[in-house]
Enzyme design. Structure first.
Site: not given
Length: 713
Positions: A409, A608, A612
């Site tokens: 990410d 995080d 996600d």
């Protein structure tokens, strides 16, 4: 009811319904299986340390006792076998009233030396064999008890005159003593495998300085309550988790995160129990105490991982289930073959067949197979904890080594996740501060990092914000509210186009800002785009290095983000990722992971944020950044305590090294049995050598796993 048992850690976790089964019944079942149940309670490390110390002490005492009797027994037997002593030494004249034959007092001396070894030093094997057979199972105790007993009882019958031939008391005694030596070394080594847990437990502060009723009091750390105000002076450990309310300092968090650089703490920042306050005085409010602290959760995760079974262990379990009965069958076939199918050599025919059978029974003890996987998992997961990498279970530890695609990410993972406003472009009819005020007022209701950056910029400029009315969030696109009677929308280009808002000639500015790796947020007032606010997130210092390391390990790296394609590509170019997945809505991240999996890839997802979590759960291996949200960490089987992406590299490297150790251990255990059982069966392995080899195999497996502690990760 659900139970999981680790023989390596000697721990059991049992979930049960009290109305169906009681603790007393569970303890009785454990006792029936050949073990003693000891409740750990709150001082788990003290109870475990005492139990391990006691076990090692018992093994040491039994080993010493065994050596005291076995060494003279062995030397006397060898002296007779090799004629080192005169024949008259082995006999003596008849006692008065006896017949004129010699009295075989020497064999009685050997019996006297062998008996304490057989029934004192070796008593645990009889108890273990009895309980195993009672439970309709067979373990190494069965093989040891059978092998040593056959040699001892046969020799006893010879001494009593019921058989003629040689006595083999030294064989039975040496078998038991050598295996006891292996058990002693194994007990010591097992203590080292759990050393990481001991280190973590030893990090905890013993006392805390709290302020109650305006008085500063020092209390045991277990008495700190949530909401207490805690003072920590320079050089002291932070006792529990909390939030700083006063003071500034740098805190050494290396013992928790594995990162060597101190972290600056100021009011509003979180502090973690067991970390070290280095410089200034800190006053903080306790938010988590006891078993809720980060350190306690880390210890629990490591214990769970060490007690779980890795998929690769299933092979060893399946083999072990049929191994002991199979060995007993092979031993019986060996005896029959040597007794009935080989040339007859008189009285020695039976003895020879018996010794061959004993060698097969002793060499085949399956302890090495049982220790091969769990010892490596224990050391590997403990090493991970020292590096700030938490594996929720051993399956995650194993799977990390099989990953070939890593999806990162962008925000908060590759970048710092703390974007700041870099440019504000407004339509000629507007003042920059006026438009920023409207945008920031809307973003007051948003928790998105980009919105927080706009709000922070307005605050830094001293602008007085209005209260938004009718706040609405369009996930992955933007937000809208009414501010001071105007309809204000702040979002990306996709949001504005979907609503048919006029871009007011600002599209070229959007393109320019995106090409500079900045995220362009458009501000629409009453249906017209009046401003473009550029927000940029800086890349973490370690991101590029981590991605380069992943490439060197032969892994493909992809970046996933909700940002537009141009901004994403600009970031990707800076860090060197292989594939860019841009403009992906939160709910679409898991779908992108699934696409990669459909191509035959083993995918690790690193993230995080709350958005996600679905992708972390979908991936073959979810890796949560510990500086992120609790939701992300709950969804991921692996957590990096720090935000450093190099932890991903270390985690995968550790997994590969642990897998290699497991394979080496299993190879040794299987190879050792496959080779040496036939060698023993055809008569080329003495039972005493078999016992030594069996003991060595277990010690080898444990020490080979312990080498992970010093491995460079």
């Amino acid at each position: 009811m659900e139970a999981s048992v680790s023989l390596t850690t000697e721990r059991a976790r049992v979930k049960y319904v009290p109305t169906i089964v009681s603790q007393a019944e569970i303890r009785a079942a454990v006792s029936k299986s050949g073990f003693e149940a000891v409740e750990l309670g709150g001082q788990a490390e003290d109870v475990e340390a005492k139990a391990r110390e006691h076990e090692t002490s018992v093994q040491r005492q039994l080993l010493i006792l065994g050596l005291v009797f076995t060494i003279p027994l062995f030397l006397l037997s060898m002296a007779r076998d090799f004629n080192f002593l005169p024949l008259s030494f082995y006999s003596m004249p008849p006692m008065p009233g006896m017949m004129a034959e010699t009295w075989p007092w020497f064999d009685w001396l050997l019996l006297a030396l062998a008996t304490p070894v057989q029934f004192v030093v070796g008593w645990q094997y009889y108890v273990g064999a009895f309980k195993a057979l009672r439970s309709r199972s067979a373990n190494m105790d069965v093989l040891v008890a059978m092998g040593s007993s056959v040699a001892y009882l046969y020799s006893l019958l010879v001494v009593l005159g019921l058989f003629s031939g040689m006595v083999y008391f030294e064989t039975a005694a040496v078998i038991i003593t050598l295996i006891r030596l292996g058990k002693f070394l194994e007990a010591r080594a097992k203590g080292h495998t759990s050393e990481a847990i001991k280190k973590l437990m030893g990090l905890r502060a013993k006392t805390a300085r709290v302020v109650r009723a305006d008085l500063e009091t020092e209390v045991p750390v277990d008495e700190v309550r949530v909401g207490d105000i805690v003072l920590v002076k320079p050089g002291e450990k932070i006792p529990v988790d909390g939030v700083v309310i006063d003071g500034r300092s740098s805190v050494d968090e290396s013992m928790i995160s594995g990162e060597s650089l101190p972290v600056t703490k100021k009011p509003g920042d979180a502090v973690i129990g067991a970390t070290l306050n280095k410089m200034g005085l800190l006053k903080f409010e306790a938010t988590k105490v006891g078993r809720e602290t980060a350190l306690a959760q880390i210890i629990k995760l490591v214990e769970d991982a060490q007690g779980s079974k890795a998929p690769i262990q299933k092979l060893a379990d399946q083999v072990s289930a049929v191994f002991v009965p199979g060995v007993i069958l092979i031993a019986a076939i060996t005896f029959v073959s040597w007794y009935f199918l080989t040339p007859n050599i008189g009285d020695y025919q039976f003895t020879r067949a018996l010794i061959r059978m004993v060698a097969v029974l002793v060499i085949a003890c399956p302890c090495a197979m049982g220790l091969a996987t769990p010892t490596a998992v224990m050391v590997g997961s403990g090493k991970g904890a020292e590096l700030g990498i938490l594996f929720r279970n051993s399956e995650a530890l194993e799977r990390a080594g099989k990953v070939n695609v890593v999806v990162l990410d962008k925000t908060g993972t590759i970048t710092k996740g703390q974007p700041a406003v870099t440019d504000i472009v407004v339509h000629k009819n507007w003042n920059e501060n006026d438009l920023l005020k409207l945008a920031a007022s809307v973003e007051r209701g948003s928790e998105h990092p980009l919105g927080e950056a706009i709000w922070a910029e307005a605050t830094n400029r001293g602008l007085t914000l209005a209260e938004p009315v009718g706040f609405q969030a369009d996930a992955g696109n933007g937000v809208q509210a009414e501010v001071e009677g105007r309809s204000v929308a702040v979002g990306n280009l996709r949001m504005m186009e979907s609503r048919g808002y006029s871009l007011n000639g600002l599209s070229s500015e959007v393109t320019r800002l995106q090409s500079e790796a900045k995220t362009a947020m458009l501000v629409a007032v009453d249906g017209k785009v009046e401003s473009v606010i550029a927000v940029a997130d800086t890349i973490k210092d370690s991101s590029k290095e981590a991605i380069e390391e992943l490439h060197r390990m032969g892994l493909k790296v992809a970046m996933i983000t909700g940002d537009n394609q141009k901004t994403a590509e600009a970031i990707a170019k800076q860090v060197g990722v292989d594939e860019v997945l841009a403009e992906i809505l939160p709910e679409g991240k898991s779908a992108e992971v699934k696409k990669l999996q459909s191509r035959g890839n083993v995918v690790a997802m690193v993230g995080d944020g709350v958005n996600d979590a679905p992708a972390l759960a979908q991936a073959d291996l979810g890796i949560a950044i510990g500086t992120g949200t609790d939701v992300a960490m709950a969804a991921a089987p692996v957590t990096l305590i720090s935000g450093d992406l190099r932890g991903v590299v270390r985690g995968i490297s550790l997994s590969r090294k642990t897998l290699n150790k497991i394979k080496q251990n299993l190879f040794w255990a299987f190879f050792y049995n496959v080779i040496l059982i036939p060698v023993a069966a055809i008569g080329h392995l003495d039972p005493m050598l078999a016992a030594g080899a069996m003991a060595f195999s277990s010690v080898f497996v444990v020490t080979n796993s312990l080498r992970l502690r010093s491995a460079k990760i």
